[in-house]
Scaffold this motif. Structure first.
Motif, mmCIF file in Angstrom:
data_model
loop_
_atom_site.group_PDB
_atom_site.id
_atom_site.type_symbol
_atom_site.label_atom_id
_atom_site.label_comp_id
_atom_site.label_asym_id
_atom_site.label_seq_id
_atom_site.Cartn_x
_atom_site.Cartn_y
_atom_site.Cartn_z
ATOM 1 N N GLU A 101 -5.508 -31.606 -64.087
ATOM 2 C CA GLU A 101 -4.468 -32.606 -62.980
ATOM 3 C C GLU A 101 -4.085 -33.757 -63.516
ATOM 4 O OE1 GLU A 101 -6.199 -30.518 -58.766
ATOM 5 O OE2 GLU A 101 -6.973 -32.479 -59.806
ATOM 6 N N ASN A 143 -2.294 -27.320 -60.459
ATOM 7 C CA ASN A 143 -2.268 -27.336 -61.818
ATOM 8 C C ASN A 143 -3.211 -25.843 -62.250
ATOM 9 O OD1 ASN A 143 -2.261 -30.298 -61.556
ATOM 10 N ND2 ASN A 143 -1.350 -29.585 -63.313
ATOM 11 N N ASP A 159 -1.725 -33.003 -66.174
ATOM 12 C CA ASP A 159 -0.528 -32.065 -65.573
ATOM 13 C C ASP A 159 -0.415 -30.929 -66.672
ATOM 14 O OD1 ASP A 159 1.248 -31.312 -63.685
ATOM 15 O OD2 ASP A 159 3.005 -32.506 -64.596
#
Length: 429
Positions: A134, A154, A137
């Motif tokens: 996360e 994600n 990303d």
């Protein structure tokens, strides 16, 4: 860490002739786009990460998942690769240590610059790497059934959500085996969350939880639990099992030794599959039940090809299970998304993944906007040969529901990453 079984170790999971390449044709756009030389798709290969435990307590299960992922990669490469490039797998060992998983995930993303990571087994390992994916990303494809109550932008989840495994199995037990349940689990996030769901479901449907007990992962002191089951269910009843690892060996041996046989004390397991049966011993599990989306005995053309290809690659004595199949199809779903996107750009691949469908060994699957796939639910009974006789299957794939609708705190919530206004958790109208 000691070398023992752990959640899903059992748990708690080349060339196969391409003519029998199991899957499928990518229904996608094969347009190739140029990418910077230092990107995951630069040069002649596309780098992908494989992150599982190759050592430690989880290796016995996760090595098989790696085999399935490598089979998919080998088949895809033999068919021409992705966007005209070969897939280059970079494999890292999480070593059954959740901090190591986080470190290796960071390495694969920052140093190796992979386009995607296929990995993890336990919920503990997934939750430890989730912040990495996360924060950066990036993208993880996770292949194992789990407790839900999560929906990350994600992560793509190719195993079952609770409404695709736990909840249907409870429904089936209530209709066919009894209303009194004793819950047995390993002491960590998956079993405790699963049992929270089960207790709420039983309360809503007129069932009863007569007992609940947990063992630390790797603990084999199951005698006290057997005694509690006999006391709480003197005339028989359902045992719902979320134990993992060595605990299962001791548990089923002592269950039989205590005379708690499946005719009066049927158990339903959600972490025991074909490999675990082989490791525990079929004589202790015959007649007991498991709930999954895939069994090796699924009768589909795609599964016959999958089993044939896997055994040709790795040996005729090998068995296949649900996490292996979910890992295998994850690679194909990702491939199709990349080809539809025409790029390995993470945002483009994420959008292209929605709606991807394949004729998987388990049956037709479709990736939803909540990053989970629709799946047929199956219940199997352990046969004499250690495989499963499928005694129940939903007539059609079940849509995934990550946020549980029996649990008060998440009732009414849903997830839809295909709509930015909704995202990972929104209240349904």
């Amino acid at each position: 860490m000691t070398t023992q079984f752990n959640r899903r170790k059992f748990l708690i999971y080349g060339s196969a002739a391409l003519g029998s390449s199991v899957l499928l044709k990518a229904c996608a756009n094969n347009t190739q786009t140029s990418t910077p030389a230092d990107s995951p798709a630069g040069g002649n290969t596309i780098k992908v990460g494989i992150l599982h435990s190759l050592s430690g307590t989880m290796a016995i299960s996760e090595k098989s998942v790696v085999d399935a992922e490598n089979l998919a990669i080998k088949e895809i490469n033999a068919q021409g690769g992705v966007l005209g490039k070969q897939i280059e797998a970079i494999t890292e060992d999480g070593a059954s240590n959740w901090d190591t998983f986080r470190e290796k995930a960071t390495k694969l993303i920052e140093q190796d610059k992979v386009a995607v990571v296929f990995g993890c087994w336990t919920s503990a390992s997934r939750k430890n790497v989730k912040p990495v994916f996360e924060d950066k990303d990036h993208m993880l494809w996770y292949p194992v059934q789990y407790e839900g109550q999560e929906c990350s932008k994600n992560i793509f989840y190719t195993g079952a959500a609770p409404n695709q495994q736990i909840e249907p199995s409870v429904d089936w037990l209530l209709k066919n085996k009894g209303k009194e349940f004793f819950l047995v689990g390993s002491d960590y996030v998956f079993p405790r969350t699963a049992n929270t769901i089960i207790k709420a479901q039983l309360e809503a449907l007129g069932g009863k939880t007569v007992g609940e007990d947990y063992l630390p992962l790797g603990n084999v002191e199951v005698t006290p639990i057997i005694a509690k089951i006999k006391q709480a269910l003197p005339n028989g009843g359902v045992i719902y099992n979320t134990l993992n690892g060595d605990s299962n060996v001791a548990f089923f041996k002592q269950l039989k030794g205590a005379g708690l046989t499946p005719d009066k004390y049927p158990s339903m397991s959600v972490s025991i599959a074909e490999e675990e049966v082989k490791a525990i011993g079929v004589e202790y599990l015959k007649g007991h039940y498991a709930a999954w989306n895939y069994f090796q005995t699924v009768d589909t053309p795609a599964n016959k090809k999958f089993v044939e290809a896997f055994k040709k690659e790795y040996g005729a004595d090998r068995v296949l299970n649900d996490p292996m199949e979910a890992a295998y199809i994850a690679v194909y779903l990702w491939k199709q998304a990349v080809e539809k996107a025409g790029s390995t750009d993470l945002a483009k691949v994420r959008q292209a993944a929605y709606g991807q469908t394949i004729d998987a060994p388990e049956g037709k699957v479709t990736m939803n906007g909540n990053h989970h796939i629709s799946k047929i639910v199956r219940i199997g009974e352990v046969r004499d040969d250690g495989l499963f006789k499928i005694i129940y299957a939903t007539p059609a794939p079940v849509e995934p529901i990550p946020w549980n609708q029996y649990v008060k705190e998440t009732k009414g919530f849903a997830c839809d990453w295909s709509d930015p206004a909704k995202g990972g958790k929104y209240k349904q109208s």
